[in-house]
Design a protein around this motif. Sequence first.
Motif, mmCIF file in Angstrom:
data_model
loop_
_atom_site.group_PDB
_atom_site.id
_atom_site.type_symbol
_atom_site.label_atom_id
_atom_site.label_comp_id
_atom_site.label_asym_id
_atom_site.label_seq_id
_atom_site.Cartn_x
_atom_site.Cartn_y
_atom_site.Cartn_z
ATOM 1 N N ALA A 176 -5.772 -0.158 2.350
ATOM 2 C CA ALA A 176 -5.289 1.091 2.946
ATOM 3 C C ALA A 176 -6.143 1.520 4.126
ATOM 4 N N ASN A 201 -10.383 -2.394 0.379
ATOM 5 C CA ASN A 201 -9.287 -1.433 0.246
ATOM 6 C C ASN A 201 -8.340 -1.619 1.424
ATOM 7 N N SER A 205 -3.236 0.190 -3.546
ATOM 8 C CA SER A 205 -2.893 -1.079 -2.914
ATOM 9 C C SER A 205 -2.796 -2.165 -3.972
ATOM 10 N N SER A 228 -5.160 -5.313 -6.917
ATOM 11 C CA SER A 228 -6.360 -4.514 -7.125
ATOM 12 C C SER A 228 -7.279 -5.249 -8.095
ATOM 13 N N THR A 279 0.848 -1.199 0.000
ATOM 14 C CA THR A 279 0.000 0.000 0.000
ATOM 15 C C THR A 279 0.877 1.241 0.000
#
Length: 584
Positions: free
Chosen positions: A287, A285, A265, A268, A249
């Motif tokens: 992050a 996600n 990140s 994906s 990330t």
Amino acid sequence: MAAQSTPLPQQEVFRRRLPFVAVGLVVASLIMMGRLISFQFQLTPEVLTYLERGRDANYRRTLEIAASRGYIYDRNGEPLAVNTLEYQIGASPNLIADKRGAATQLAAALNQSELEIYDALNLDVPWVLLAPRVNAEIGQRVAQLDIYGVRIESIPRRSYPQGTLAAQLVGFVGGDLQGYYGTEGFYQNILAGRVREREVSNIPFELTQLNLDEDRGQDIVLTIDRDVQFVVEQELQRAISQSGAIGGTIIVMNPRNGEILAMASYPSFDPNSYYTVTDPAQLNNPAIASQWEPGSIFKVLTIAAALERGVITPQWSYNDQGILEDAGVTIYNWDRAAHGVVDTTQVLVQSLNVGTATISRMMGPEAFYGMMDDFGLGSLTGIDLQGEQPGAMDIPGDPNWSESQLLTNSYGQGIATTPIQMITAVSAIANGGLMMQPHIVDSIIDGERVVRAQPSALGRPISAETASAVTEMMVAVVRDGLDGAASVDGYTVAGKTGTAQIPTPIGYKPGVSIVSFIGFLPADDPQLIILVKLDEPAEYWGSVVAAPVFQRVAERLVILLEIPTDDIRRALAAQGGAVNNIRR
């Protein structure tokens, strides 16, 4: 004298009942005549609705029609999510005279088997579906054939013109027209507009014109810069390939106002084909949702907390023996070596576990965890993206907390954070002690009205004096402790590396780590704060793997965003100018 005749009992009964029967028939006739006459007058709404429903039941139905969804743009107006149309092709076989000729033409236009289409056109049904979804080009080809009995119906679809770029930030819209993950999920009600009920015909060729732009959803402009996002994703992919990491990330944020400029990140997905993703976890996600023990980047928070509480000063020192035994645990430095007399700055520069554990022990649980709470650890940041996780921080009184955690938490072990939590907490150091809430939306456009997002502070965990002191220590880390691995020519960089072990139910995973680097620049007037995190790279240490990734990202972004060098800013300042809070 002749005898009189006596009526039979049955006749007497009939004679007596006949008047009642006659009266009943007259009353019934009057009621029926009254009802017939009433049909000539206005019906009550209830009766009228009932009759209309009975009339329309066989050939009309009520549908919920979604409004046209609002667009999503980056901060410069580049489209990230738009609306397109696909088309459904169907036919009414009994209305097509030349079935063989129609099958030949449709097969060429739809790129399908002529025999299958011919068989479909010969079915004894009122309507048959030939193609559930085709693009605009194919739909136009079919329309140009102008075959009587073939119907083309438009179907709204969400499209993502940037492909995989910023996919986890944007999210996607499912076949049910509902937004999932990221911005699409968090702002579903704003983007979707108002759902309307419309009556449509069940007869295939009685077309109903629908205005999808009626009650249209609002557009959203993100803080994301598409070009910055591209650089970050490119460098993340390069880092994954070169380091052998299984994931990673990178987040880029403006510490002054909490705007997220890029968030990427790996792995994906492509939101245009989200349905091909086999592992649902890939849609999350990381992050904002992936929790990890941050390791040594956490040390900057421990130092900042101790300085703020007055437990230590920048000049404080201790005699490092390389080992600390307390609360039932033995703590070693990363290199298992003793470093002698070191001051506060050197605790960070040399990344000494014994040093931060000594400091947290001096603080005590109440002060240490009180400060970590002020930094937002164990709590949601409130970023406007769907799926954020709060991390985990045990405190005194929790069933899983022990005194040893006061020591190990000081250097980022035994505490779980997310990347967005860490960059938000450290951004307080970059922003003079004020911690801003991270956010992804710059503005919302509703017709002619534009509503801009207002930066919001989460709190002030430390003073400006403490922030300045820790910044100088982080500058020393980059200058003296990393052999130039995170330096950027022309700019003073403040940063810290991290190397974290990976916990499992039976202990820490041997031989692998999660490496990280967090830094901001220019150190005396930060415009960017960048977090790099790589999962299980082949090389163990963050200083070797993550710091160079930060360096490459920062070198490209200062050029892309035209951030002046230290010398230029000082020259501007000498002439009375300033470069501060540049809006990108």
